[in-house]
Design a protein around this motif. Sequence first.
Motif, PDB file in Angstrom:
ATOM      1  N   GLY A 195       0.794  -1.204   0.003  1.00 50.31           N
ATOM      2  CA  GLY A 195      -0.101   0.054  -0.083  1.00 50.31           C
ATOM      3  C   GLY A 195       0.858   1.319  -0.071  1.00 50.31           C
ATOM      4  O   GLY A 195       2.072   1.282   0.424  1.00 50.31           O
ATOM      5  N   MET A 196       0.112   2.137  -0.500  1.00 49.56           N
ATOM      6  CA  MET A 196       0.923   3.662  -0.475  1.00 49.56           C
ATOM      7  C   MET A 196       0.234   4.745  -0.167  1.00 49.56           C
ATOM      8  O   MET A 196      -1.032   4.821  -0.282  1.00 49.56           O
ATOM      9  CB  MET A 196       1.673   3.843  -1.845  1.00 49.56           C
ATOM     10  CG  MET A 196       0.644   3.751  -3.133  1.00 49.56           C
ATOM     11  SD  MET A 196       1.565   4.016  -4.613  1.00 49.56           S
ATOM     12  CE  MET A 196       2.463   5.554  -4.382  1.00 49.56           C
ATOM     13  N   HIS A 197       0.598   5.970   0.067  1.00 52.67           N
ATOM     14  CA  HIS A 197       0.129   7.251   0.198  1.00 52.67           C
ATOM     15  C   HIS A 197       0.986   8.290  -0.038  1.00 52.67           C
ATOM     16  O   HIS A 197       2.293   8.225   0.352  1.00 52.67           O
ATOM     17  CB  HIS A 197      -0.377   7.379   1.876  1.00 52.67           C
ATOM     18  CG  HIS A 197      -0.882   8.663   2.179  1.00 52.67           C
ATOM     19  ND1 HIS A 197      -2.059   9.117   1.632  1.00 52.67           N
ATOM     20  CD2 HIS A 197      -0.458   9.911   2.701  1.00 52.67           C
ATOM     21  CE1 HIS A 197      -2.454  10.394   2.060  1.00 52.67           C
ATOM     22  NE2 HIS A 197      -1.486  10.870   2.647  1.00 52.67           N
ATOM     23  N   ILE A 198       0.360   9.367  -0.546  1.00 55.41           N
ATOM     24  CA  ILE A 198       1.509  10.563  -1.064  1.00 55.41           C
ATOM     25  C   ILE A 198       0.627  11.823  -0.243  1.00 55.41           C
ATOM     26  O   ILE A 198      -0.518  12.191  -0.378  1.00 55.41           O
ATOM     27  CB  ILE A 198       1.241  10.902  -2.469  1.00 55.41           C
ATOM     28  CG1 ILE A 198       1.801   9.659  -3.281  1.00 55.41           C
ATOM     29  CG2 ILE A 198       2.116  12.171  -2.773  1.00 55.41           C
ATOM     30  CD1 ILE A 198       1.774   9.975  -4.928  1.00 55.41           C
ATOM     31  N   ASP A 199       1.433  12.250   0.601  1.00 53.45           N
ATOM     32  CA  ASP A 199       0.948  13.519   1.264  1.00 53.45           C
ATOM     33  C   ASP A 199       1.162  14.871   0.755  1.00 53.45           C
ATOM     34  O   ASP A 199       1.376  14.871  -0.531  1.00 53.45           O
ATOM     35  CB  ASP A 199       1.587  13.540   2.911  1.00 53.45           C
ATOM     36  CG  ASP A 199       3.189  13.920   2.589  1.00 53.45           C
ATOM     37  OD1 ASP A 199       3.499  14.644   1.672  1.00 53.45           O
ATOM     38  OD2 ASP A 199       3.834  13.805   3.711  1.00 53.45           O
ATOM     39  N   ILE A 206       6.204  10.426  -0.489  1.00 47.60           N
ATOM     40  CA  ILE A 206       5.585   8.866  -1.013  1.00 47.60           C
ATOM     41  C   ILE A 206       5.857   7.826   0.254  1.00 47.60           C
ATOM     42  O   ILE A 206       7.029   7.654   0.314  1.00 47.60           O
ATOM     43  CB  ILE A 206       6.188   8.501  -2.360  1.00 47.60           C
ATOM     44  CG1 ILE A 206       5.822   9.588  -3.125  1.00 47.60           C
ATOM     45  CG2 ILE A 206       5.526   7.069  -2.712  1.00 47.60           C
ATOM     46  CD1 ILE A 206       6.687   9.524  -4.593  1.00 47.60           C
ATOM     47  N   TYR A 207       5.004   7.372   0.634  1.00 48.49           N
ATOM     48  CA  TYR A 207       5.094   6.343   1.821  1.00 48.49           C
ATOM     49  C   TYR A 207       4.583   4.996   1.225  1.00 48.49           C
ATOM     50  O   TYR A 207       3.439   4.701   0.705  1.00 48.49           O
ATOM     51  CB  TYR A 207       4.381   6.634   3.042  1.00 48.49           C
ATOM     52  CG  TYR A 207       4.546   8.164   3.752  1.00 48.49           C
ATOM     53  CD1 TYR A 207       5.599   7.997   4.713  1.00 48.49           C
ATOM     54  CD2 TYR A 207       3.904   9.069   3.174  1.00 48.49           C
ATOM     55  CE1 TYR A 207       5.745   9.233   5.184  1.00 48.49           C
ATOM     56  CE2 TYR A 207       4.345  10.341   3.740  1.00 48.49           C
ATOM     57  CZ  TYR A 207       5.257  10.404   4.661  1.00 48.49           C
ATOM     58  OH  TYR A 207       5.763  11.688   5.355  1.00 48.49           O
ATOM     59  N   VAL A 208       5.340   3.910   1.304  1.00 46.60           N
ATOM     60  CA  VAL A 208       4.917   2.738   0.916  1.00 46.60           C
ATOM     61  C   VAL A 208       5.013   1.787   1.827  1.00 46.60           C
ATOM     62  O   VAL A 208       6.193   1.562   2.765  1.00 46.60           O
ATOM     63  CB  VAL A 208       6.178   2.236  -0.177  1.00 46.60           C
ATOM     64  CG1 VAL A 208       5.769   0.807  -0.721  1.00 46.60           C
ATOM     65  CG2 VAL A 208       6.121   3.339  -1.384  1.00 46.60           C
ATOM     66  N   THR A 209       4.197   0.688   1.968  1.00 51.57           N
ATOM     67  CA  THR A 209       4.157  -0.420   3.116  1.00 51.57           C
ATOM     68  C   THR A 209       5.037  -1.344   2.317  1.00 51.57           C
ATOM     69  O   THR A 209       4.776  -2.017   1.403  1.00 51.57           O
ATOM     70  CB  THR A 209       2.942  -0.798   3.336  1.00 51.57           C
ATOM     71  OG1 THR A 209       2.239  -1.277   2.443  1.00 51.57           O
ATOM     72  CG2 THR A 209       2.329   0.463   4.408  1.00 51.57           C
ATOM     73  N   ASP A 210       6.106  -1.981   3.051  1.00 51.13           N
ATOM     74  CA  ASP A 210       6.872  -3.425   2.770  1.00 51.13           C
ATOM     75  C   ASP A 210       6.588  -4.302   3.352  1.00 51.13           C
ATOM     76  O   ASP A 210       7.229  -4.399   4.396  1.00 51.13           O
ATOM     77  CB  ASP A 210       8.323  -2.654   2.689  1.00 51.13           C
ATOM     78  CG  ASP A 210       9.423  -3.556   1.892  1.00 51.13           C
ATOM     79  OD1 ASP A 210       9.037  -4.546   1.606  1.00 51.13           O
ATOM     80  OD2 ASP A 210      10.799  -3.355   2.179  1.00 51.13           O
ATOM     81  N   ALA A 248       8.341  -3.137   7.147  1.00 52.97           N
ATOM     82  CA  ALA A 248       8.571  -1.623   7.321  1.00 52.97           C
ATOM     83  C   ALA A 248       7.965  -0.801   6.334  1.00 52.97           C
ATOM     84  O   ALA A 248       6.935  -1.097   5.608  1.00 52.97           O
ATOM     85  CB  ALA A 248      10.306  -1.528   6.384  1.00 52.97           C
ATOM     86  N   VAL A 249       7.838   0.539   6.700  1.00 57.58           N
ATOM     87  CA  VAL A 249       7.386   1.540   5.724  1.00 57.58           C
ATOM     88  C   VAL A 249       8.569   2.363   5.106  1.00 57.58           C
ATOM     89  O   VAL A 249       9.324   3.004   5.990  1.00 57.58           O
ATOM     90  CB  VAL A 249       6.204   2.494   6.547  1.00 57.58           C
ATOM     91  CG1 VAL A 249       5.798   3.708   5.664  1.00 57.58           C
ATOM     92  CG2 VAL A 249       5.313   1.647   7.046  1.00 57.58           C
TER      93      VAL A 249
END
Length: 206
Positions: free
Chosen positions: A169-173, A178-182, A187-188
Amino acid sequence: NGGCIANIYLGTHKGAPHAIAVSANFWAVGFTNGAIYLYNRSSFYSRLRDYGFNTNYLHYSWGMSFNNAGNKLLVADYYKNRLIELNVSSGAKLSHSQVSSGTSMYGTGSYSTSNGYFRRPMDAAYDSSGNIYALDLYGHRLQKFNSSLTYQAQVGGYSTSSGFRYPYGMHIDSSDNIYVTDFYNYAVRKYNTSLTETATYGGGAG
């Protein structure tokens, strides 16, 4: 207090709700059978438009995102290995706009690790300039496209350190971080729009 303030009946079309995206005016729900429901935020219960219901269009809407203007809806079309961008008109209708490399609106993308292709896209989102970022689950990478869905760059590769093990999953603030769930690295990971990793949270994969 964490209580539900409203609920809504989503229908009996034999697809499970799986993805959600929210803009200033609309919210959209994606289903496992390929359908997308669009609702008006000002009248929560008002379903405005359906899209899909047919694997000729979509096959498992996994991740979705509106652009900043709220007039585009980006969909990670999981089983067809592609991204689809839908127009959201002022009349609250959904119509297809463009698709990523190697497919047509009614086709299926190649299951490939080539640039711009996917081995199961999991999620996708826009930055403030309209660039598109998408996660490739079994390609273990994050890909960047311009607003025309033309491939630009990527980061990742199967790794316990600098890459991914199944990005989910990901989110862009609002600052375009850009944040990615690994997933299997526990990890993020945080990136800038040049796809340079700027921070990692968690980790410790075995």
